[in-house]
Design an enzyme around this catalytic site. Structure first.
Site, PDB file in Angstrom:
ATOM      1  N   ARG A 139       6.061   9.788   1.500  1.00 44.54           N
ATOM      2  CA  ARG A 139       5.518  11.120   1.792  1.00 44.54           C
ATOM      3  C   ARG A 139       4.632  11.540   0.634  1.00 44.54           C
ATOM      4  NH1 ARG A 139      10.619  11.692   0.019  1.00 44.54           N
ATOM      5  NH2 ARG A 139      10.806  12.800  -1.946  1.00 44.54           N
ATOM      6  N   SER A 174       1.828   7.924  -8.502  1.00 42.92           N
ATOM      7  CA  SER A 174       3.036   8.721  -8.753  1.00 42.92           C
ATOM      8  C   SER A 174       3.456   9.567  -7.559  1.00 42.92           C
ATOM      9  CB  SER A 174       2.824   9.592  -9.991  1.00 42.92           C
ATOM     10  OG  SER A 174       2.380   8.807 -11.054  1.00 42.92           O
ATOM     11  N   ASP A 183       5.136   5.205 -13.129  1.00 42.41           N
ATOM     12  CA  ASP A 183       4.792   5.543 -14.518  1.00 42.41           C
ATOM     13  C   ASP A 183       5.903   5.211 -15.528  1.00 42.41           C
ATOM     14  OD1 ASP A 183       6.372   7.589 -13.562  1.00 42.41           O
ATOM     15  OD2 ASP A 183       5.082   9.212 -14.248  1.00 42.41           O
TER      16      ASP A 183
END
Ligand code: ADP
Length: 494
Positions: free
Chosen positions: A171, A156, A209
């Protein structure tokens, strides 16, 4: 200004009229279309390389891991092929020093080690299959192909997905900072460490997710066409839905299965209307955004998700408390006149601290329908507000309800727009449009789904008839089961 009047003044500012809802839906559809055409738009519309959803008959044993924020979850899922599954899992906190490790390998070696420990604890039979180290050797590990676990990796953090099991880290977020990993394929990083331990595991899929939620719901729901949308209303909010590949005008790099003509799109709708073309905005939204770590982005998420709702309420309450005329949370026994000394809120209270009010309080406020609001008043006392009066609690409850209701109506904007985009509302063959949801907000906030449905009825092009077709159900254990299902789909493509 008496308290009731001041409360009404605040509450009214959170009203999202039918007209507003419709304006938002039109803009949401426009921005979805823009995201399908080019990069760098508000709603990113990221292709996921997942080209179909399960129907509940899928079978097999799969592994899934989930690197979210604070914990790493390893689980195995037995899909029974009859819409049911059995799930076994271990959860471990990520050591703080690994979140800022020197090299990517430090973190991923730890993750691989957890997979090894899990296999040793729960699947020794599979793990100790030295007997099978013959013939058709697989890659580095030297196991026979049928003894290799396919693993779905729920990750995630923002990644640029390049294939179903390939994605480069854009990032880090949520307190992680390992510069060495940025720009690298996180599946390859994990596979390398798995291979060093000679585990019979292949990283088969990289999973968002929301996509996991969509897959899990499709597997367990009994609708004949699977689900259209998987959506999260937890710390953040986001959704993934099924789009026709023909509608995806921007280039999709890499290989994918073209047989279904569909692809699951991860919308990243938390950033809908960052430009505030239509997005409903109160002075308290402006204040929250200004003090956030990322001003000007995730503007939709900042009005909808669990991380922010408590903070919006807090801003509104503090304004009322500081307004001498309003009379909210007054210490009636005080002989002072200035608010700081006459308020019944202790200086230690979370009410006076940025991010000091958890969104869970909105659920407590909404659930308490006792004449004396005794549960809510106890909750307020726990927040260091001394002897709140019934009127105080009523005002607080009204503000919470207004913020929660607006969040649900904005959620309906996203869900309604995607239902319209699917073209299924007017299709007589589609009796049900199924939507899987997950996250504490939608799970625990009383009547959140009912409020969504109420707003869906008000949307042009949906109406009462369309809203009745839309079924919104909780997708339990979405990240584990969903990742397993994507690993299954991916292994079919090998
Ligand atoms: P995550 O999204 O991180 O996987 P959750 O789905 O549990 O985790 O969401 C956590 C968020 O939900 C937190 O921001 C928390 O404030 C909020 N939350 C937790 N419980 C409730 C509740 N009962 N009502 C509303 N919001 C809640």
């Amino acid at each position: 200004m008496p308290l009731a009047e001041d409360t009404t003044r605040v509450v009214e500012q959170f009203d999202l009229s039918s007209e507003d809802v419709n304006k938002h839906v039109k803009e949401f559809l426009r921005q979805m279309g823009e995201g399908l055409e080019k990069e760098g738009t508000s709603i990113s519309q990221i292709p996921t390389y997942v080209t179909g959803v399960p129907n509940g008959t899928e079978k097999g044993l799969y592994l899934a891991v989930d690197l979210g924020g604070t914990n790493f979850r390893v689980c195995s899922i037995m899909l029974n092929g009859d819409t049911t599954f059995n799930l076994t899992y271990n959860k471990v906190a990520i050591p703080k020093e690994l979140m800022v490790a020197k090299t990517a390998s430090d973190l991923f070696a730890f993750l691989a080690k957890q997979i090894e420990l899990f296999l040793r604890e729960h699947h020794t039979d599979h793990f100790n299959s030295h007997l099978h180290r013959r013939a058709t050797f697989s890659e580095a590990a030297g196991f026979r192909d049928e003894h290799i676990f396919r693993l779905g990796f729920t990750f995630s953090f923002p990644v640029q997905q390049l294939a179903i099991n390939k994605g480069n880290l854009i990032r880090w977020t949520k307190g992680f900072d390992i510069p060495d990993a940025v720009g690298k394929d996180v599946c390859a990083l994990l596979q390398t460490e798995i291979d060093k331990l000679h585990l019979p595991v292949k990283v088969a899929a990289l999973v968002n997710d929301t996509v996991g939620t969509l897959m899990a719901r499709s597997y367990t729901s009994t609708g004949k066409h699977g689900s259209l949308l998987g959506a999260i209303f937890g710390t953040g909010t986001n959704g993934a839905y099924i789009e026709k590949v023909a509608n995806i005008k921007k280039p999709i790099s890499g290989e994918y299965d073209t047989s279904t003509g569909d692809m699951v799109i991860n919308t990243e709708w938390g950033s809908f209307d960052n430009q505030l073309n239509v997005l409903h905005t109160t002075p308290w939204d402006v204040a929250l955004d200004a003090q956030s770590v990322n001003p000007g982005v995730q503007m939709f998420e900042k009005r909808v998700s669990g991380m922010f709702l408590g903070e919006i309420v807090r801003h509104a309450v503090v304004e009322m408390v500081k307004n001498e005329q309003s009379g909210l949370f007054r210490d009636l026994n005080s002989s002072y006149n200035d608010w700081a000394t006459t308020t019944s809120i202790s200086a230690q209270s979370g009410i006076f601290k940025p991010w000091g009010l958890d969104s869970a309080v909105l659920s407590v406020a909404a659930a308490d329908n006792t004449p004396e609001l005794s549960t809510l008043r106890q909750e307020l006392e726990a927040l260091h507000i001394y002897t709140p009066s019934l009127e105080d609690a009523q005002a607080f409850k009204s503000i919470c309800n207004a913020v929660g209701r607006r969040a649900a109506r904005l959620s309906a904007v996203a869900i309604g727009a995607i239902a319209i985009q699917s073209g299924k509302l007017d299709d007589p063959n589609e009796e049900v449009i199924d939507i899987g949801v997950d996250g504490s907000l939608v799970e625990h906030y009383p009547f959140f789904r009912d409020m969504i449905h109420e707003a869906l009825r008000e949307i042009e092009g949906i109406g009462a008839k369309g809203a009745d077709k839309i079924r919104i159900g909780i997708a339990k254990d979405g990240s584990g089961v969903g990742a397993a299902l994507i690993a299954l789909v991916a292994s079919g493509m090998e």
